[in-house]
Design an enzyme around this catalytic site. Structure first.
Site, PDB file in Angstrom:
ATOM      1  N   VAL A  73      26.293  55.593  68.944  1.00 55.55           N
ATOM      2  CA  VAL A  73      26.497  56.681  68.047  1.00 55.55           C
ATOM      3  C   VAL A  73      27.699  56.672  67.712  1.00 55.55           C
ATOM      4  CG1 VAL A  73      26.559  59.099  67.902  1.00 55.55           C
ATOM      5  CG2 VAL A  73      24.508  57.939  68.903  1.00 55.55           C
TER       6      VAL A  73
ATOM      7  N   ILE B 226      28.979  53.720  65.125  1.00 56.57           N
ATOM      8  CA  ILE B 226      28.861  53.697  63.826  1.00 56.57           C
ATOM      9  C   ILE B 226      29.147  55.107  63.184  1.00 56.57           C
ATOM     10  CG2 ILE B 226      26.772  54.107  62.047  1.00 56.57           C
ATOM     11  CD1 ILE B 226      25.138  52.366  64.248  1.00 56.57           C
TER      12      ILE B 226
ATOM     13  N   GLU C 161      28.678  57.492  61.394  1.00 60.82           N
ATOM     14  CA  GLU C 161      27.628  58.137  60.693  1.00 60.82           C
ATOM     15  C   GLU C 161      28.020  59.417  59.820  1.00 60.82           C
ATOM     16  OE1 GLU C 161      28.274  60.166  64.409  1.00 60.82           O
ATOM     17  OE2 GLU C 161      27.619  58.171  63.862  1.00 60.82           O
TER      18      GLU C 161
ATOM     19  N   ASP D  25      39.671  56.682  20.993  1.00 61.52           N
ATOM     20  CA  ASP D  25      39.695  56.981  19.422  1.00 61.52           C
ATOM     21  C   ASP D  25      41.240  57.637  18.975  1.00 61.52           C
ATOM     22  OD1 ASP D  25      36.992  56.593  18.837  1.00 61.52           O
ATOM     23  OD2 ASP D  25      36.412  58.358  19.455  1.00 61.52           O
TER      24      ASP D  25
ATOM     25  N   ASP E 254      32.603  60.403  20.264  1.00 60.40           N
ATOM     26  CA  ASP E 254      31.931  61.815  20.051  1.00 60.40           C
ATOM     27  C   ASP E 254      30.921  61.794  19.271  1.00 60.40           C
ATOM     28  OD1 ASP E 254      33.025  60.809  17.396  1.00 60.40           O
ATOM     29  OD2 ASP E 254      34.556  62.379  17.486  1.00 60.40           O
TER      30      ASP E 254
ATOM     31  N   ASP F  36      28.045  56.749  18.835  1.00 59.99           N
ATOM     32  CA  ASP F  36      28.769  56.453  19.983  1.00 59.99           C
ATOM     33  C   ASP F  36      28.092  56.141  21.201  1.00 59.99           C
ATOM     34  OD1 ASP F  36      30.950  56.009  17.979  1.00 59.99           O
ATOM     35  OD2 ASP F  36      31.615  58.130  18.601  1.00 59.99           O
TER      36      ASP F  36
ATOM     37  N   ASN G 271      33.261  61.547  69.337  1.00 57.26           N
ATOM     38  CA  ASN G 271      32.771  61.185  68.080  1.00 57.26           C
ATOM     39  C   ASN G 271      32.460  62.466  67.110  1.00 57.26           C
ATOM     40  OD1 ASN G 271      31.465  59.207  66.306  1.00 57.26           O
ATOM     41  ND2 ASN G 271      29.736  60.536  66.704  1.00 57.26           N
TER      42      ASN G 271
ATOM     43  N   ASP H 213      36.878  62.391  65.742  1.00 53.94           N
ATOM     44  CA  ASP H 213      36.757  61.543  64.627  1.00 53.94           C
ATOM     45  C   ASP H 213      36.477  62.212  63.156  1.00 53.94           C
ATOM     46  OD1 ASP H 213      37.004  59.291  66.264  1.00 53.94           O
ATOM     47  OD2 ASP H 213      34.534  58.697  65.982  1.00 53.94           O
TER      48      ASP H 213
END
Length: 567
Positions: free
Chosen positions: A47, A50, A52, A94, A374, A378, A468, A472
């Protein structure tokens, strides 16, 4: 691009984490550690290994970026577009309203048979007044004047400029429509570049046309076209947008007027020149583009000389760059365009179809292209571009629906601000990824080597889950909210193929993970030795690993040293 890279990263991390945890579980069981305990540790480590929380944090970072862009007049319709913006290497824009103020002012006029240009005033000659009258009759826009003299323009700025000049010479729009009623019309079309109306003038049916001079010249049978061409060039060199006005009398009104029937055999009446001054901030935005390695390209329906003059003033057309017309573009094959596209900075008299070819030519060069537009026509180009930018003020609903971003102020500088924000967001995501992976690698290596060397678990499952959850996730969210660094526009755009671990981030992450593991293992041994218990070593390991991650969050805030004082 970011979604694909993160998905690939998640797959690799998943397999590596499972392999490491399987080894740890086997080693633990082999050395007689309680099966439930080592199983919990292995699962907790999986766990922790990774990240998550990364998808959620990335979504938060992108959402915050969208919120910042809204405050700078850029509405993002799709979250991934924020990251793509940061990769933009070509901005096709443009001219009218985006690079200029979209406030046309009629300044000069030339009438067939006259020698010199005449400045627009409140007392023009009768010939110029007739030119303005015919021009005003062929306009769909409207201008109202308040009691305080304030003007309210509705419609195309080119047409409202003609109406204001006519008003200065005593011609009221409402009175004109009653005195010279419109009986039929052929609306303006970007392919024809003309607009035609049929009016009853003094009892005679008169077809009036206004449009691009080069298109009109091909259909005129009366008038000094050589003199008109010379005056057209003269006004274009003064950065004036030039429109030609012509007419012809009709015997009868066609039941269903068509372009083939009405728009031929004209008599040239004269030319009008108007200026749309560049936006004050556009020049600085173009300079920022060049500093950031982004190629600015102007696309306009104006005459090539007019477009070139404004492009030079803004810094878009520099020595070595080229300006081409839509006709020259049509004459090129796709392979020729691929060879020529790099130095072309100005496209004049282009059609919506030309825009798609320009976008695809740049994309074949491996560039990330932003395109503005516009109109309804286009929409295909906006859809084909990596970043389609619709105009919020003058843009149609179709254009806005096809685009990834809408500019609420129709301003080129807003695109550059959005690119800066996009680069900052991508940099923050790299910081988050580097932080999470560096700390996760440290956790995996700590447990792995402790199990291999000493057959002990330096961290409990609850300690791993706490790290974690707290040390983290929360610092990672803070890193994602970092302000954009001042020098983010001093670097070239990242290539499409560039990975998220480019520029040494991958090596940095691995080395930092190894450092965290060494520090944590050293703390584990020291704690166990000083306290004489496994629990003491685990407590020391937990504290050191948690604190090093907090310090790492500060380290990841910038690639520059945190100990260098600013100016």
């Amino acid at each position: 691009p970011l979604q694909k890279k993160l998905a690939q990263l998640g797959t690799y991390l998943g397999f590596l984490a499972l392999a490491a945890c399987a080894v740890i579980f086997v080693v633990g069981v082999w050395n007689g550690i309680n099966v439930l305990e080592i199983f919990m540790t292995a699962v907790s480590l999986a766990v922790s290994a990774i990240p998550e929380g990364l998808p959620a944090i990335v979504t938060i970072v992108l959402a915050i970026g969208v919120q910042r862009m809204v405050k700078k007049n850029a509405l993002i319709r799709r979250l991934p577009a924020v990251e793509t913006l940061g990769s933009a290497s070509v901005i096709c824009s443009d001219k009218t309203g985006t690079l200029t103020q979209n406030r046309m002012t009629l300044t000069k006029a030339w009438v067939e048979g006259e020698g010199e240009l005449e400045a627009i005033s409140s007392e023009n000659s009768e010939q110029v007044k007739r030119l303005l009258l015919y021009g005003a009759l062929c306009c769909d826009g409207s201008v109202t004047f308040g009691e305080d003299g304030k003007e309210q323009h509705i419609g195309d700025p080119t047409e409202t400029a003609i109406l204001v000049a006519a008003h200065k010479n005593g011609m009221e729009q409402g009175a004109l429509s009653q005195e010279y009623p419109r009986l039929a019309e052929l609306p303006f079309d970007s392919d024809r570049k003309l607009m035609t109306t049929v009016n009853r003038i003094d009892g005679t049916l008169v077809a009036v046309v206004k449009g691009a001079f080069d298109v009109m010249a091909q259909r005129c049978v009366k008038g000094d076209l050589d003199a008109a061409r010379e005056k057209n060039e003269e006004m274009s060199r003064q950065a004036l947008r030039v429109l030609a006005v012509g007419y012809k009398t009709l015997e009868t009104l066609p039941e269903e007027p068509t372009s083939q029937e009405l728009e031929k055999d004209w008599s040239l009446l004269g030319l009008v020149g108007m200026i749309d001054p560049p936006r004050p901030e556009a020049k600085a935005a173009v300079a920022t583009c060049r500093q950031a390695g982004i190629k600015p390209v102007m696309i306009t329906g104006d005459h090539v000389v007019t477009a070139s003059a404004i492009a030079q003033e803004l810094g878009i057309l520099t020595p070595g760059d080229k300006a081409v017309t839509g006709a020259e573009l049509d004459a090129m094959s796709d392979s020729q365009l691929d060879q020529e596209v790099a130095p072309i900075a100005v496209y004049a008299r282009v059609s919506p179809e030309n825009k798609i070819r320009i976008v695809k030519a740049w994309q074949r060069q491996g560039q990330v292209v932003s395109m503005t537009g516009d109109g309804v026509n286009d929409a295909p180009a906006l859809k084909a571009a990596d970043i389609g930018c619709a105009m919020g003020i003058t843009g149609t609903d179709v254009a806005k629906g096809a685009a990834d971003m809408t500019l609420t102020d129709d301003n080129f500088a807003t695109i550059v601000d959005a690119v800066r924000e996009g680069r900052g967001i991508y940099a923050n995501i790299r910081k988050v990824v580097g932080f999470l992976l560096g700390t996760n690698i440290g956790e995996v290596l700590t447990v792995f080597f402790a199990m291999i060397l000493w057959h002990k678990t330096p961290l409990l499952s609850m300690q791993l889950l706490w790290i974690n959850l707290v040390t983290d996730s929360l610092p990672a969210i803070a890193l994602g909210m970092e302000a954009v660094e001042p020098d983010v526009m001093d670097h070239s755009p990242k290539p499409k193929s560039e990975g998220i671990f480019a520029h040494g981030l991958g090596v940095q992450v691995v080395l930092q993970g190894c450092m965290f593991a060494l520090l944590t293992l050293a703390a584990f041994l020291l704690g166990e030795k000083v306290t004489g218990s496994l629990q003491g070593g685990q407590t020391m390991a937990f504290l050191v690993l948690a604190l090093t991650q907090i310090v790492q969050a500060f380290n990841m805030r910038s690639e520059h040293s945190l100990f260098v004082l600013g100016p």
